[in-house]
Design an enzyme around this catalytic site. Structure first.
Site, PDB file in Angstrom:
ATOM      1  N   SER A 138      49.064  49.421  38.409  1.00  0.00           N
ATOM      2  CA  SER A 138      50.643  48.591  39.159  1.00  0.00           C
ATOM      3  C   SER A 138      51.730  48.879  38.240  1.00  0.00           C
ATOM      4  O   SER A 138      51.614  48.984  36.939  1.00  0.00           O
ATOM      5  CB  SER A 138      49.921  47.830  39.675  1.00  0.00           C
ATOM      6  OG  SER A 138      51.097  46.455  39.813  1.00  0.00           O
ATOM      7  N   TYR A 151      47.547  38.935  38.680  1.00  0.00           N
ATOM      8  CA  TYR A 151      47.249  40.399  38.555  1.00  0.00           C
ATOM      9  C   TYR A 151      47.548  41.343  37.941  1.00  0.00           C
ATOM     10  O   TYR A 151      47.145  42.473  37.434  1.00  0.00           O
ATOM     11  CB  TYR A 151      47.839  40.876  40.147  1.00  0.00           C
ATOM     12  CG  TYR A 151      48.023  42.195  40.425  1.00  0.00           C
ATOM     13  CD1 TYR A 151      47.331  42.648  41.076  1.00  0.00           C
ATOM     14  CD2 TYR A 151      49.112  42.532  40.587  1.00  0.00           C
ATOM     15  CE1 TYR A 151      46.915  43.828  41.848  1.00  0.00           C
ATOM     16  CE2 TYR A 151      49.466  43.828  40.880  1.00  0.00           C
ATOM     17  CZ  TYR A 151      47.940  44.596  41.828  1.00  0.00           C
ATOM     18  OH  TYR A 151      47.941  45.800  41.890  1.00  0.00           O
TER      19      TYR A 151
END
Length: 254
Positions: A138, A151
């Site tokens: 990501s 995350y």
């Protein structure tokens, strides 16, 4: 070009979102797709779509956070040419607002789950003298995103594991890369907006879309197309890299 004909491919999280799009495009290019997911209804829909389009696919119920489950499925498949680690969960919170239970839940799926798949697939790839691994990281692995502590931790780990595996197994002809998407329009995004911004979904969707300099979110098919290239023979000279696919987010937002 980009043929995956008869390549035995495992895609975790293949039931929805990016994982589903990757499963479908790989199948269109001739791969035998093994869809691993914890949600049988979604995964079976992915498989149904592939079969109806003339492709080859099978669903395996799997909780990737449990190494024994992963081991049994991978050894049942036995021959794996390509692994795509797409399964993952998100979390909203800062370091001081993320409780231990939520932190460990993200860790178990996004970090340990990826490790479990790597741990089990690498001996199989060594046995067949080659393979391709693609991790979904990501932009959170590259820059600080607000309220994404757990995350970001997990995606930074995916990025680092990519580099480590690429270095350690290059002599076994195993390639390992990762992709770092920015915001992509998936069912998760719609669910997130409905839960957190009831009545303001359209307004917040527009706001999130415009946080990318390109002015919109990415599509799952766009991510899947990059995945296809990186797992194909056309990318045979590429390993140990992460590829942001972010509408200019990292470089143009500063």
């Amino acid at each position: 070009m980009f043929s995956l004909k008869n390549k035995s491919t495992v895609i975790t999280g293949g039931g929805s979102g990016i994982g589903r799009a990757i499963s479908q495009i790989f199948a269109r290019q001739g791969a035998i797709v093994h869809v691993l997911d914890i949600d049988p209804a979604l995964a079976e829909e992915t498989v149904k779509n592939i079969l109806e389009a003339g492709g080859q696919a099978v669903f395996h119920m799997c909780d990737i956070s449990k190494q024994q489950d992963v081991r049994e499925i991978f050894h049942k498949i036995e021959h794996i040419d390509i692994l795509v680690n797409s399964a993952g969960i998100a979390h909203v919170g800062k370091a001081d607002t993320t409780n231990e239970e939520d932190f460990m839940k993200v860790f178990q799926v996004n970090v340990k789950g990826t490790y479990n798949c790597l741990h089990e697939v690498l001996p199989l790839m060594i046995k067949i003298k080659g393979g391709v691994i693609l991790n979904i990281a990501s932009i959170a692995a590259w820059i600080g995103l607000p309220d994404r502590f757990a995350y970001s931790m997990s995606k930074g780990a995916a990025f680092a594991m990519t580099l480590s595996v690429a270095r350690d197994y290059i002599d076994q002809h195993i390639r390992c890369n990762s992709i770092s998407p920015a915001r992509v329009h998936t069912p998760f995004v719609d669910g997130f907006l409905s839960k957190n911004y009831p009545g303001k979904e359209a307004e917040m969707f527009e706001k999130l879309s415009k946080s990318q300099p390109i002015g919109r979110m990415g599509t799952t098919d766009e991510i899947a197309s990059l995945a296809l290239f990186l797992c194909s023979e056309e990318a045979a000279f590429i390993t140990g890299n992460d590829y942001p696919i972010d509408g200019g987010f990292i470089k143009l937002n500063n």
